[in-house]
Design an enzyme around this catalytic site. Structure first.
Site, PDB file in Angstrom:
ATOM      1  N   ASP A  76       0.745  -1.148   0.015  1.00 13.74           N
ATOM      2  CA  ASP A  76      -0.109  -0.053   0.110  1.00 13.74           C
ATOM      3  C   ASP A  76       0.869   1.230   0.066  1.00 13.74           C
ATOM      4  O   ASP A  76       1.852   1.236   0.921  1.00 13.74           O
ATOM      5  CB  ASP A  76      -0.922   0.025   1.207  1.00 13.74           C
ATOM      6  CG  ASP A  76      -2.140   0.976   1.091  1.00 13.74           C
ATOM      7  OD1 ASP A  76      -1.864   1.982   0.548  1.00 13.74           O
ATOM      8  OD2 ASP A  76      -3.297   0.638   1.629  1.00 13.74           O
ATOM      9  N   CYS A 249      28.258  -3.334   0.555  1.00 12.42           N
ATOM     10  CA  CYS A 249      28.742  -4.553   0.218  1.00 12.42           C
ATOM     11  C   CYS A 249      29.953  -5.060   0.221  1.00 12.42           C
ATOM     12  O   CYS A 249      30.522  -6.028   0.854  1.00 12.42           O
ATOM     13  CB  CYS A 249      27.954  -5.190  -0.945  1.00 12.42           C
ATOM     14  SG  CYS A 249      26.055  -5.596  -0.745  1.00 12.42           S
TER      15      CYS A 249
END
Length: 288
Positions: A76, A249
């Site tokens: 939503d 990362c």
């Protein structure tokens, strides 16, 4: 001697990290998002593109690897915390911020003029032969058309605009080109993806292909798809771009990292994006 000790310590650390692993498949679920214009169902799993057929059968959005509560936030637009940044991007789009009062809207009218761009970037610019990521296109306008200094690749202003432009391609299928002029960049990105970095001697492939689906400590490793980026990352309480995540990362391997927006990370973004050819752009995803 020191290098041998470093390798032993790194291997020990990796062994400890993996010692509590358990396998967890991506959740079978459908992403139907409620928007102001009605519901839209997004393609979040698909057959692997041809260049991945020998490695994986199916590609999965990172959305499938998150807990139910996190997945629900993306169902939503009213609940999705990333939509705040889309609204900020829209304010910037309409603002007269150029050296002579230029605005994004003044040249491009509505942001819907950017529809489809997110699904085909990174791509090679036909005029210059350079590999362009979304941030490059934005900065081209900022510097050449507005007469301003370039925005930082991972700056708040840049990520707000990334969120807005990405939303215009929500539902569009990722289809980045990897042949022709893009081929050499793609090969470079592939090389980086498979290169081991840092004291832990780990590469992208080790986590997001070899160990995808594994639970390492409290984290569920996904395939590392970019279809949801930029994403609102709950652990960072903010918006994170693909370039920003690459930096994080590589740092996690305890290595010196390339800079966000560097040629290396732009090539890597092309390769990683191509691993998601067939998935739908999610606009602004929500992740752990």
């Amino acid at each position: 001697m020191r290098n041998d000790i470093t390798r032993i310590l790194a291997a020990t650390a990796l062994g400890i990290a993996l010692s509590g692993t358990a396998f967890a498949d991506p959740v079978e679920d459908s992403l139907v998002v409620e928007t102001d214009d009605g519901a839209i169902e997004l393609v979040t799993s698909a057959p692997a593109p041809d260049h991945l057929k020998d490695a994986v059968d199916t590609i999965w959005s990172g959305w499938h690897y998150r807990e139910a509560e996190t997945r629900d936030l993306q169902r939503d637009d009213f609940d999705n915390p990333g939509m705040v940044f889309v609204d900020r991007g829209l304010d910037a789009w309409n603002k007269e911020m150029g050296a002579k009062g230029e605005s994004c809207a003044g040249c491009h009218e509505g942001p819907d003029s950017m529809k489809g761009l997110r699904a085909v970037t990174p791509r090679v610019d036909a005029a210059t032969g350079e590999l362009m990521i979304m941030e490059d296109y934005i900065n081209e306008c900022v510097t050449e058309r507005m007469g301003l200094e370039a925005w930082g690749t991972t700056s708040d202003k840049m990520k707000d605009m990334l969120a807005l432009i990405s939303m215009q391609s929500r539902g569009e299928i990722v289809n980045v080109a990897i042949d022709g002029p893009a081929a050499s960049f793609w090969e470079k990105g592939k090389e980086i993806y498979h290169t081991r970095f840092g004291q832990l001697e780990m590469g992208c492939v080790n986590c997001h292909q070899d160990q995808a689906g594994q639970m390492i400590r409290a984290d569920h490793l996904s395939q590392g798809q970019l279809s949801g980026f930029p994403v609102y990352r709950l652990k960072d309480a903010g918006l994170v771009s693909a370039q920003q995540r690459f930096v994080g990362c590589v740092r996690d391997t305890r290595a010196e990292t390339f800079k966000a927006g560097s040629p290396e990370f732009k090539a890597l973004e092309l390769y990683v994006a191509s691993r998601g050819n067939g998935l739908a752009i999610e606009g602004v995803g929500v992740r752990h």
